[in-house]
Design a protein around this motif. Sequence first.
Motif, short mmCIF file in Angstrom:
data_model
loop_
_atom_site.label_atom_id
_atom_site.label_comp_id
_atom_site.label_asym_id
_atom_site.label_seq_id
_atom_site.Cartn_x
_atom_site.Cartn_y
_atom_site.Cartn_z
N ALA A 228 -14.34 9.16 -5.51
CA ALA A 228 -14.67 8.32 -4.36
C ALA A 228 -15.85 8.91 -3.57
CB ALA A 228 -13.45 8.16 -3.45
N ARG A 229 -15.86 10.23 -3.41
CA ARG A 229 -16.95 10.88 -2.69
C ARG A 229 -18.27 10.72 -3.44
NH1 ARG A 229 -18.10 12.26 1.71
NH2 ARG A 229 -18.64 14.43 1.40
N ARG A 230 -18.23 10.85 -4.75
CA ARG A 230 -19.46 10.69 -5.54
C ARG A 230 -19.99 9.28 -5.48
NH1 ARG A 230 -19.18 14.42 -10.72
NH2 ARG A 230 -19.47 16.38 -9.64
N ARG A 231 -19.11 8.33 -5.24
CA ARG A 231 -19.54 6.94 -5.13
C ARG A 231 -20.05 6.62 -3.73
NH1 ARG A 231 -15.82 2.83 -8.23
NH2 ARG A 231 -17.83 1.81 -8.45
N ALA B 200 -18.48 7.46 -0.62
CA ALA B 200 -17.51 7.34 0.47
C ALA B 200 -17.54 8.59 1.35
CB ALA B 200 -16.10 7.13 -0.08
N SER B 201 -17.34 8.39 2.63
CA SER B 201 -17.22 9.53 3.54
C SER B 201 -15.91 10.26 3.23
CB SER B 201 -17.20 9.05 5.00
OG SER B 201 -16.01 8.33 5.27
N VAL B 202 -15.74 11.42 3.84
CA VAL B 202 -14.51 12.20 3.62
C VAL B 202 -13.29 11.33 3.96
CG1 VAL B 202 -13.16 14.16 4.46
CG2 VAL B 202 -15.60 14.44 3.99
N GLU B 203 -13.33 10.72 5.14
CA GLU B 203 -12.19 9.91 5.60
C GLU B 203 -11.98 8.69 4.72
OE1 GLU B 203 -14.76 10.82 7.59
OE2 GLU B 203 -13.77 12.42 8.75
N ASP B 204 -13.07 8.03 4.34
CA ASP B 204 -12.94 6.83 3.49
C ASP B 204 -12.43 7.19 2.10
OD1 ASP B 204 -13.76 5.19 5.53
OD2 ASP B 204 -15.83 5.01 4.82
N ALA B 205 -12.85 8.33 1.56
CA ALA B 205 -12.36 8.76 0.26
C ALA B 205 -10.86 9.06 0.33
CB ALA B 205 -13.13 9.99 -0.22
N GLN B 206 -10.44 9.73 1.40
CA GLN B 206 -9.01 10.02 1.56
C GLN B 206 -8.22 8.71 1.68
OE1 GLN B 206 -9.18 12.49 5.06
NE2 GLN B 206 -9.40 14.37 3.86
N ASP B 207 -8.74 7.79 2.47
CA ASP B 207 -8.07 6.49 2.62
C ASP B 207 -8.01 5.73 1.31
OD1 ASP B 207 -7.69 6.99 5.31
OD2 ASP B 207 -9.35 5.69 5.98
N ALA B 208 -9.07 5.81 0.52
CA ALA B 208 -9.10 5.09 -0.76
C ALA B 208 -8.03 5.62 -1.71
CB ALA B 208 -10.49 5.21 -1.41
N GLY C 74 -4.63 4.62 -0.37
CA GLY C 74 -4.40 3.20 -0.62
C GLY C 74 -4.07 2.92 -2.08
N PHE C 75 -4.75 3.62 -2.97
CA PHE C 75 -4.48 3.49 -4.40
C PHE C 75 -3.05 3.92 -4.71
CE2 PHE C 75 -4.62 5.48 -8.67
CZ PHE C 75 -4.84 4.34 -9.42
N TYR C 76 -2.66 5.06 -4.16
CA TYR C 76 -1.30 5.55 -4.38
C TYR C 76 -0.27 4.60 -3.79
CZ TYR C 76 -2.80 10.15 -6.09
OH TYR C 76 -3.32 11.18 -6.83
N GLU C 77 -0.56 4.08 -2.61
CA GLU C 77 0.36 3.13 -1.98
C GLU C 77 0.58 1.91 -2.86
OE1 GLU C 77 0.84 0.67 2.21
OE2 GLU C 77 -1.09 1.55 1.70
N GLU C 78 -0.51 1.40 -3.44
CA GLU C 78 -0.40 0.24 -4.32
C GLU C 78 0.40 0.56 -5.58
OE1 GLU C 78 -0.68 -3.58 -5.62
OE2 GLU C 78 -1.19 -2.79 -3.65
N LEU C 79 0.19 1.74 -6.15
CA LEU C 79 0.97 2.14 -7.33
C LEU C 79 2.46 2.23 -7.02
CD1 LEU C 79 -1.15 4.97 -9.01
CD2 LEU C 79 -0.75 2.65 -9.84
N ILE C 80 2.77 2.81 -5.88
CA ILE C 80 4.18 2.94 -5.50
C ILE C 80 4.78 1.57 -5.22
CG2 ILE C 80 5.72 3.82 -3.69
CD1 ILE C 80 3.76 6.26 -3.54
N ARG C 81 4.02 0.71 -4.54
CA ARG C 81 4.52 -0.63 -4.25
C ARG C 81 4.79 -1.40 -5.54
NH1 ARG C 81 2.32 -3.00 0.52
NH2 ARG C 81 0.51 -1.81 -0.10
N ARG C 82 3.86 -1.31 -6.50
CA ARG C 82 4.06 -2.00 -7.79
C ARG C 82 5.28 -1.44 -8.52
NH1 ARG C 82 -1.82 -2.81 -10.65
NH2 ARG C 82 -2.77 -3.99 -8.95
#
Length: 80
Positions: A52-55, A57-65, A68-76
């Motif tokens: 995410a950082r290489r793409r 994203a800021s530090v905070e946005d990368a952490q949020d991404a 969010g990805f993990y949250e979606e995996l757990i929800r699924r």
Amino acid sequence: MPVIPTRTLRRQIVMPVCRWSLVLRATTGDGEATCALWELLALYWKPLYCKARRRGASVEDAQDAVQGFYEELIRRGTDA
């Protein structure tokens, strides 16, 4: 003596080898599943964050991404 230009080599992001036994344990629905899930999340956190950082994203946005990805995996997983 000629000067040979050097280029900066970026460290390559290496995704861990998938540990299918850990993935299967994470889906069992018991106490061991929780431990396996936490282990998977820890294993993949840094490579996903670095990606995410290489793409750009800021530090905070990368952490949020990643979160969010993990949250979606757990929800699924709970909807399955």
